[in-house]
Design an enzyme around this catalytic site. Structure first.
Site, PDB file in Angstrom:
ATOM      1  N   GLU A  11       0.831  -1.213   0.000  1.00 46.93           N
ATOM      2  CA  GLU A  11       0.000   0.000   0.000  1.00 46.93           C
ATOM      3  C   GLU A  11       0.865   1.262   0.000  1.00 46.93           C
ATOM      4  O   GLU A  11       2.088   1.215   0.189  1.00 46.93           O
ATOM      5  CB  GLU A  11      -0.938   0.009   1.211  1.00 46.93           C
ATOM      6  CG  GLU A  11      -0.200   0.015   2.535  1.00 46.93           C
ATOM      7  CD  GLU A  11      -0.849   0.912   3.579  1.00 46.93           C
ATOM      8  OE1 GLU A  11      -1.295   2.029   3.240  1.00 46.93           O
ATOM      9  OE2 GLU A  11      -0.878   0.491   4.749  1.00 46.93           O
ATOM     10  N   LYS A  69      -2.538  -0.662  15.641  1.00 51.10           N
ATOM     11  CA  LYS A  69      -2.031   0.249  16.677  1.00 51.10           C
ATOM     12  C   LYS A  69      -3.091   0.464  17.739  1.00 51.10           C
ATOM     13  O   LYS A  69      -4.284   0.404  17.448  1.00 51.10           O
ATOM     14  CB  LYS A  69      -1.725   1.612  16.059  1.00 51.10           C
ATOM     15  CG  LYS A  69      -0.398   1.701  15.339  1.00 51.10           C
ATOM     16  CD  LYS A  69       0.050   3.155  15.249  1.00 51.10           C
ATOM     17  CE  LYS A  69       1.419   3.253  14.599  1.00 51.10           C
ATOM     18  NZ  LYS A  69       1.375   3.310  13.145  1.00 51.10           N
ATOM     19  N   SER A  96     -13.029   2.104  10.250  1.00 51.16           N
ATOM     20  CA  SER A  96     -12.342   2.189   8.950  1.00 51.16           C
ATOM     21  C   SER A  96     -13.032   1.346   7.883  1.00 51.16           C
ATOM     22  O   SER A  96     -13.492   0.228   8.141  1.00 51.16           O
ATOM     23  CB  SER A  96     -10.899   1.707   9.103  1.00 51.16           C
ATOM     24  OG  SER A  96     -10.274   1.652   7.838  1.00 51.16           O
TER      25      SER A  96
HETATM   26  N1  PSU Z   1      -2.258   2.313  10.597  1.00 54.88           N
HETATM   27  C1  PSU Z   1      -0.911   2.420  10.674  1.00 54.88           C
HETATM   28  N2  PSU Z   1      -0.230   2.949   9.621  1.00 54.88           N
HETATM   29  C2  PSU Z   1      -0.875   3.384   8.474  1.00 54.88           C
HETATM   30  C3  PSU Z   1      -2.309   3.254   8.395  1.00 54.88           C
HETATM   31  C4  PSU Z   1      -2.944   2.727   9.471  1.00 54.88           C
HETATM   32  O1  PSU Z   1      -0.340   2.040  11.679  1.00 54.88           O
HETATM   33  O2  PSU Z   1      -0.208   3.864   7.545  1.00 54.88           O
HETATM   34  C5  PSU Z   1      -3.023   3.699   7.138  1.00 54.88           C
HETATM   35  C6  PSU Z   1      -3.332   2.475   6.235  1.00 54.88           C
HETATM   36  O3  PSU Z   1      -3.205   2.882   4.883  1.00 54.88           O
HETATM   37  C7  PSU Z   1      -4.803   2.214   6.553  1.00 54.88           C
HETATM   38  C8  PSU Z   1      -5.321   3.610   6.744  1.00 54.88           C
HETATM   39  O4  PSU Z   1      -5.492   1.528   5.528  1.00 54.88           O
HETATM   40  O5  PSU Z   1      -4.295   4.273   7.463  1.00 54.88           O
HETATM   41  C9  PSU Z   1      -6.642   3.620   7.489  1.00 54.88           C
HETATM   42  O6  PSU Z   1      -7.222   4.899   7.428  1.00 54.88           O
HETATM   43  P1  PSU Z   1      -8.722   5.072   7.975  1.00 54.88           P
HETATM   44  O7  PSU Z   1      -8.652   4.753   9.438  1.00 54.88           O
HETATM   45  O8  PSU Z   1      -9.052   6.491   7.705  1.00 54.88           O
HETATM   46  O9  PSU Z   1      -9.586   4.116   7.201  1.00 54.88           O
HETATM   47 MN    MN Z   2     -12.049   6.623  10.161  1.00 51.68          MN
END
Ligand code: PSU
Ligand code: MN
Length: 309
Positions: free
Chosen positions: A30, A164, A145
């Protein structure tokens, strides 16, 4: 599949197209981790070294991103450098792809968007650091997410180091259960908590080698289960950080986000940047180590899968 355009919107690098044609092992990577997950220049060094690890373990890396509106699968070094140093790269989850693409924008793709594009390209396995999930306080904010819904519907295997502690891990595991997503521990019976190997949350299934995981994935395919598989690979012992110390910093970051009124797609990048700041270099070093570890395991699994045919 020839390099060029698939379904009008996906461009494969020649190397990735050739590997897919030969049914050689390919691992998707990614790019939100590059644009929004780590500071420059560590993000660029990490992106390069993760690709090297995939190659060293016998597979072809396919970093996925939106460049000038085109979804690219497999980036050359100039593209990696551009993405890593960009000041205006967007963050693209699945729903952002159409508008960002039409506007000709450049964006890092999240786990959800990368899974979707990897599947369109015919790639079955994908390595990252941490997935998005259910945020702490989601009962008030509804912040969950899109990665979890994507895991529920798109047949790609995601190798991560857990999530995390910016997230509520028990709630994240409940949603994965609801969505029918197998969660498989690598050499562990616990869901790892990214910087640390344990979270106190059990997983139902465990494998101890890439061959064992490949057998599970082959069975997943035979059952025609439509969603993805989440593989939780703990950070190596020598790189793990003290959980309680990190948790205190994370709590501080979450309080800062709430005070600043951060919402929706800004929440995760804000928290990642804040946690990086508050922990200094230590969390970044651990983050890089665990992504490399996941890339190695994903590549070895892709090799094992390819030999099953
Ligand atoms: N958690 C991490 N590092 C990251 C991400 C999440 O420890 O880089 C990134 C990943 O690309 C994940 C995204 O898919 O954040 C999730 O964002 P959201 O919570 O807005 O869906
Ligand atoms: Mn979110």
């Amino acid at each position: 599949m020839r390099p060029g355009t698939v379904f009008g919107m996906l461009t494969l690098s020649p190397e990735v197209a050739d590997a897919l044609d030969r049914r050689a092992p390919v691992v998707a990577l990614e790019s939100t981790i590059i644009t929004h997950g780590m500071p420059y220049p560590e993000n660029l060094a990490t992106a390069r070294s993760v690709e090297d690890v995939v190659r060293a373990n016998g597979a072809v890396p396919a970093t996925i991103a939106l460049l000038d509106g085109v979804a690219r699968v497999g980036l050359d070094d100039a593209a990696l450098e551009r993405l890593a140093s960009s000041k205006d790269a967007a963050k693209a989850s699945r729903r952002d792809l159409p508008a960002l693409s039409a506007a000709g924008r450049t964006a890092g793709t999240t786990v959800a968007a990368t899974m979707y594009l990897a599947h369109l390209a015919g790639i079955e396995i994908f390595a990252t650091g941490g997935i998005g999930g259910v945020h702490r306080g989601a009962e008030r904010t509804f912040d969950i997410s899109a990665d979890l819904d994507e895991l529920g519907s798109t047949p790609v295997t995601v190798v991560c180091a857990g999530a995390k502690s910016i997230l509520d891990l028990p709630k994240t595991l409940e949603v994965l259960e609801t969505r029918g997503v197998p969660v498989i521990g690598v050499g562990t019976d616990e869901f790892p908590a990214f910087f640390s190997r344990t979270s106190g949350q059990p997983v139902d299934h465990r494998v101890d080698s890439p061959d064992e995981l490949a057998a599970v994935l082959a069975a997943h395919r035979r059952f025609r289960l439509r969603g993805g598989v989440l593989v939780a690979n703990p950070i190596p012992v020598e790189d793990a950080l003290d959980g309680s110390d990190i948790d205190a910093r994370v709590a501080e970051a979450i309080a800062d986000a709430e005070a600043a009124g951060v919402t929706r797609k800004e929440v995760t990048p804000y928290l990642l940047a804040r946690v990086n700041d508050l922990t200094g270099g230590r969390s970044l070093v651990a983050n890089i180590a665990l992504v490399r570890n996941n890339a190695a395991f994903a590549a070895r699994t892709a090799v094992a899968l390819a030999s099953l045919g």
